[in-house]
Motif scaffolding. Sequence first.
Motif, PDB file in Angstrom:
ATOM      1  N   MET A  17      -3.895  -3.096 -13.347  1.00  0.00           N
ATOM      2  CA  MET A  17      -3.441  -1.639 -12.456  1.00  0.00           C
ATOM      3  C   MET A  17      -2.307  -0.663 -12.844  1.00  0.00           C
ATOM      4  SD  MET A  17      -4.587  -0.507  -8.452  1.00  0.00           S
ATOM      5  CE  MET A  17      -3.607  -0.989  -7.542  1.00  0.00           C
ATOM      6  N   THR A  18      -2.801   0.537 -13.307  1.00  0.00           N
ATOM      7  CA  THR A  18      -1.398   1.021 -13.794  1.00  0.00           C
ATOM      8  C   THR A  18      -0.742   1.666 -12.551  1.00  0.00           C
ATOM      9  OG1 THR A  18      -2.697   1.765 -15.723  1.00  0.00           O
ATOM     10  CG2 THR A  18      -0.111   3.086 -14.962  1.00  0.00           C
ATOM     11  N   THR A  19       0.175   1.488 -12.279  1.00  0.00           N
ATOM     12  CA  THR A  19       1.256   1.748 -11.253  1.00  0.00           C
ATOM     13  C   THR A  19       1.639   3.291 -12.001  1.00  0.00           C
ATOM     14  OG1 THR A  19       2.153   0.114 -10.980  1.00  0.00           O
ATOM     15  CG2 THR A  19       3.707   1.195 -10.083  1.00  0.00           C
ATOM     16  N   ARG A  20       2.128   4.659 -10.995  1.00  0.00           N
ATOM     17  CA  ARG A  20       1.552   5.713 -10.612  1.00  0.00           C
ATOM     18  C   ARG A  20       3.133   5.829 -10.256  1.00  0.00           C
ATOM     19  NH1 ARG A  20      -2.487   4.785 -13.032  1.00  0.00           N
ATOM     20  NH2 ARG A  20      -4.053   6.151 -14.019  1.00  0.00           N
ATOM     21  N   ALA A  21       3.802   6.744 -11.234  1.00  0.00           N
ATOM     22  CA  ALA A  21       5.598   7.715  -9.645  1.00  0.00           C
ATOM     23  C   ALA A  21       5.704   8.687 -10.969  1.00  0.00           C
ATOM     24  CB  ALA A  21       6.910   6.747 -10.558  1.00  0.00           C
ATOM     25  N   ASN A  22       5.591   9.297  -9.197  1.00  0.00           N
ATOM     26  CA  ASN A  22       5.571  10.964  -9.622  1.00  0.00           C
ATOM     27  C   ASN A  22       7.728  11.522  -9.334  1.00  0.00           C
ATOM     28  OD1 ASN A  22       5.679  13.803 -10.174  1.00  0.00           O
ATOM     29  ND2 ASN A  22       4.079  13.586  -8.870  1.00  0.00           N
ATOM     30  N   GLY A  23       8.221  11.427 -10.029  1.00  0.00           N
ATOM     31  CA  GLY A  23      10.044  12.372 -10.120  1.00  0.00           C
ATOM     32  C   GLY A  23      10.893  10.864  -9.521  1.00  0.00           C
ATOM     33  N   LEU A  24      11.755  11.948  -8.988  1.00  0.00           N
ATOM     34  CA  LEU A  24      12.923  10.345  -9.377  1.00  0.00           C
ATOM     35  C   LEU A  24      12.713   9.893  -8.231  1.00  0.00           C
ATOM     36  CD1 LEU A  24      15.734  12.289 -10.475  1.00  0.00           C
ATOM     37  CD2 LEU A  24      14.581  10.857 -11.838  1.00  0.00           C
ATOM     38  N   ASP A  25      12.565  10.319  -6.686  1.00  0.00           N
ATOM     39  CA  ASP A  25      12.368   9.081  -5.652  1.00  0.00           C
ATOM     40  C   ASP A  25      11.325   8.709  -6.036  1.00  0.00           C
ATOM     41  OD1 ASP A  25      14.582  11.054  -5.123  1.00  0.00           O
ATOM     42  OD2 ASP A  25      13.148  12.352  -3.247  1.00  0.00           O
ATOM     43  N   GLU A  26      10.065   9.431  -6.244  1.00  0.00           N
ATOM     44  CA  GLU A  26       9.334   7.384  -6.773  1.00  0.00           C
ATOM     45  C   GLU A  26       9.350   6.409  -7.506  1.00  0.00           C
ATOM     46  OE1 GLU A  26       5.475   8.563  -7.294  1.00  0.00           O
ATOM     47  OE2 GLU A  26       5.662  10.440  -5.314  1.00  0.00           O
ATOM     48  N   ILE A  27      10.536   6.732  -8.611  1.00  0.00           N
ATOM     49  CA  ILE A  27      11.211   6.122  -9.564  1.00  0.00           C
ATOM     50  C   ILE A  27      11.677   5.153  -8.762  1.00  0.00           C
ATOM     51  CG2 ILE A  27      12.557   5.671 -11.445  1.00  0.00           C
ATOM     52  CD1 ILE A  27      10.747   8.626 -12.680  1.00  0.00           C
ATOM     53  N   LYS A  28      13.030   5.700  -7.866  1.00  0.00           N
ATOM     54  CA  LYS A  28      13.943   4.348  -7.050  1.00  0.00           C
ATOM     55  C   LYS A  28      13.165   4.234  -6.388  1.00  0.00           C
ATOM     56  CE  LYS A  28      16.812   8.218  -7.010  1.00  0.00           C
ATOM     57  NZ  LYS A  28      17.932   9.717  -6.479  1.00  0.00           N
ATOM     58  N   ALA A  29      11.986   4.074  -5.918  1.00  0.00           N
ATOM     59  CA  ALA A  29      11.335   3.182  -5.087  1.00  0.00           C
ATOM     60  C   ALA A  29      10.392   2.092  -5.097  1.00  0.00           C
ATOM     61  CB  ALA A  29      10.051   4.144  -3.981  1.00  0.00           C
ATOM     62  N   LEU A  30      10.063   2.268  -6.518  1.00  0.00           N
ATOM     63  CA  LEU A  30      10.097   1.292  -7.624  1.00  0.00           C
ATOM     64  C   LEU A  30      11.178   0.476  -7.497  1.00  0.00           C
ATOM     65  CD1 LEU A  30       8.430   3.114 -10.115  1.00  0.00           C
ATOM     66  CD2 LEU A  30       7.776   1.616  -8.524  1.00  0.00           C
ATOM     67  N   ALA A  31      12.280   0.118  -7.157  1.00  0.00           N
ATOM     68  CA  ALA A  31      13.500  -0.960  -7.431  1.00  0.00           C
ATOM     69  C   ALA A  31      12.334  -2.418  -6.852  1.00  0.00           C
ATOM     70  CB  ALA A  31      14.588  -1.026  -6.785  1.00  0.00           C
ATOM     71  N   GLY A  32      12.631  -3.450  -7.418  1.00  0.00           N
ATOM     72  CA  GLY A  32      12.341  -4.812  -7.611  1.00  0.00           C
ATOM     73  C   GLY A  32      10.991  -5.111  -7.057  1.00  0.00           C
ATOM     74  N   ARG A  33      10.119  -4.096  -8.170  1.00  0.00           N
ATOM     75  CA  ARG A  33       8.662  -4.378  -7.782  1.00  0.00           C
ATOM     76  C   ARG A  33       8.169  -4.908  -8.659  1.00  0.00           C
ATOM     77  NH1 ARG A  33       3.995   0.868  -6.625  1.00  0.00           N
ATOM     78  NH2 ARG A  33       2.293  -0.637  -6.502  1.00  0.00           N
ATOM     79  N   ASP A  34       6.506  -5.780  -8.604  1.00  0.00           N
ATOM     80  CA  ASP A  34       6.405  -7.043  -9.710  1.00  0.00           C
ATOM     81  C   ASP A  34       5.536  -5.656 -10.196  1.00  0.00           C
ATOM     82  OD1 ASP A  34       4.644  -7.819 -11.062  1.00  0.00           O
ATOM     83  OD2 ASP A  34       4.558  -9.809  -9.783  1.00  0.00           O
ATOM     84  N   LEU A  35       4.872  -4.811 -11.787  1.00  0.00           N
ATOM     85  CA  LEU A  35       4.265  -4.674 -12.083  1.00  0.00           C
ATOM     86  C   LEU A  35       2.556  -4.715 -12.463  1.00  0.00           C
ATOM     87  CD1 LEU A  35       6.438  -1.744 -14.246  1.00  0.00           C
ATOM     88  CD2 LEU A  35       5.888  -1.562 -12.006  1.00  0.00           C
ATOM     89  N   GLY A  36       2.941  -6.239 -12.529  1.00  0.00           N
ATOM     90  CA  GLY A  36       1.922  -6.548 -12.712  1.00  0.00           C
ATOM     91  C   GLY A  36       1.520  -6.915 -14.468  1.00  0.00           C
ATOM     92  N   GLY A  37       0.331  -7.714 -14.800  1.00  0.00           N
ATOM     93  CA  GLY A  37       0.330  -7.352 -16.158  1.00  0.00           C
ATOM     94  C   GLY A  37      -0.949  -6.629 -16.769  1.00  0.00           C
ATOM     95  N   THR A  38      -0.426  -6.817 -17.864  1.00  0.00           N
ATOM     96  CA  THR A  38      -1.695  -6.524 -19.005  1.00  0.00           C
ATOM     97  C   THR A  38      -3.346  -6.645 -19.294  1.00  0.00           C
ATOM     98  OG1 THR A  38      -0.878  -6.511 -20.708  1.00  0.00           O
ATOM     99  CG2 THR A  38       0.016  -4.408 -20.076  1.00  0.00           C
ATOM    100  N   GLY A  39      -4.126  -6.309 -20.069  1.00  0.00           N
ATOM    101  CA  GLY A  39      -5.133  -6.632 -20.710  1.00  0.00           C
ATOM    102  C   GLY A  39      -4.226  -7.639 -21.996  1.00  0.00           C
ATOM    103  N   TRP A  40      -5.452  -8.317 -22.223  1.00  0.00           N
ATOM    104  CA  TRP A  40      -4.930  -8.880 -23.638  1.00  0.00           C
ATOM    105  C   TRP A  40      -5.000  -8.508 -24.741  1.00  0.00           C
ATOM    106  CZ3 TRP A  40      -2.701 -13.249 -22.901  1.00  0.00           C
ATOM    107  CH2 TRP A  40      -2.486 -13.824 -21.419  1.00  0.00           C
ATOM    108  N   LEU A  41      -4.072  -8.433 -25.896  1.00  0.00           N
ATOM    109  CA  LEU A  41      -4.600  -7.686 -27.018  1.00  0.00           C
ATOM    110  C   LEU A  41      -4.714  -9.094 -28.006  1.00  0.00           C
ATOM    111  CD1 LEU A  41      -4.401  -5.783 -28.739  1.00  0.00           C
ATOM    112  CD2 LEU A  41      -1.747  -5.947 -29.063  1.00  0.00           C
ATOM    113  N   GLU A  42      -5.137  -9.076 -29.210  1.00  0.00           N
ATOM    114  CA  GLU A  42      -5.274 -10.283 -29.817  1.00  0.00           C
ATOM    115  C   GLU A  42      -4.389  -9.368 -31.188  1.00  0.00           C
ATOM    116  OE1 GLU A  42      -8.473 -11.518 -33.107  1.00  0.00           O
ATOM    117  OE2 GLU A  42      -8.965 -10.615 -31.521  1.00  0.00           O
TER     118      GLU A  42
END
Length: 152
Positions: free
Chosen positions: A1-26
Amino acid sequence: MTTRANGLDEIKALAGRDLGGTGWLEITQERVNTFADATDDHQWIHVDPDRAKDGPFGAAIAHGYLTLSLIIPLFNELLDIQGVRMSINYGLDKVRFPAPVRVGGRIRLAGRVASVDEVAGNGVQMLLDFTVEIEGADKPACVARAIYRHYA
């Protein structure tokens, strides 16, 4: 699942956050060959599958820098940043290639926002810890700390 951030304040709030993983690519031989052509790195271990069968990895492998470069499109699956004037790739720290990616293997990207700090020019600098995992392998293909800057 994609994490979304809008603007600098939301980007700052991502500190320490695990973004998970993507799908597999061959990783296909075609992709490896295209990278070899683009970089003029035609070492047999990458582009000669028949010879590589008898090599140290038992198959042709992707270039380490190909694996590293795939962080960019895979990262787009993890994080979508909006509401900024400009985003730049500022560089990389601590890049390592613990295990090779065999042609035909599949990789995915896992990411974590290590920190977000303000920088001059009304911006923030994000440090992101990335791991390129290989399906079914104990060791990752690549680990790196990426540095991105975003400006309002």
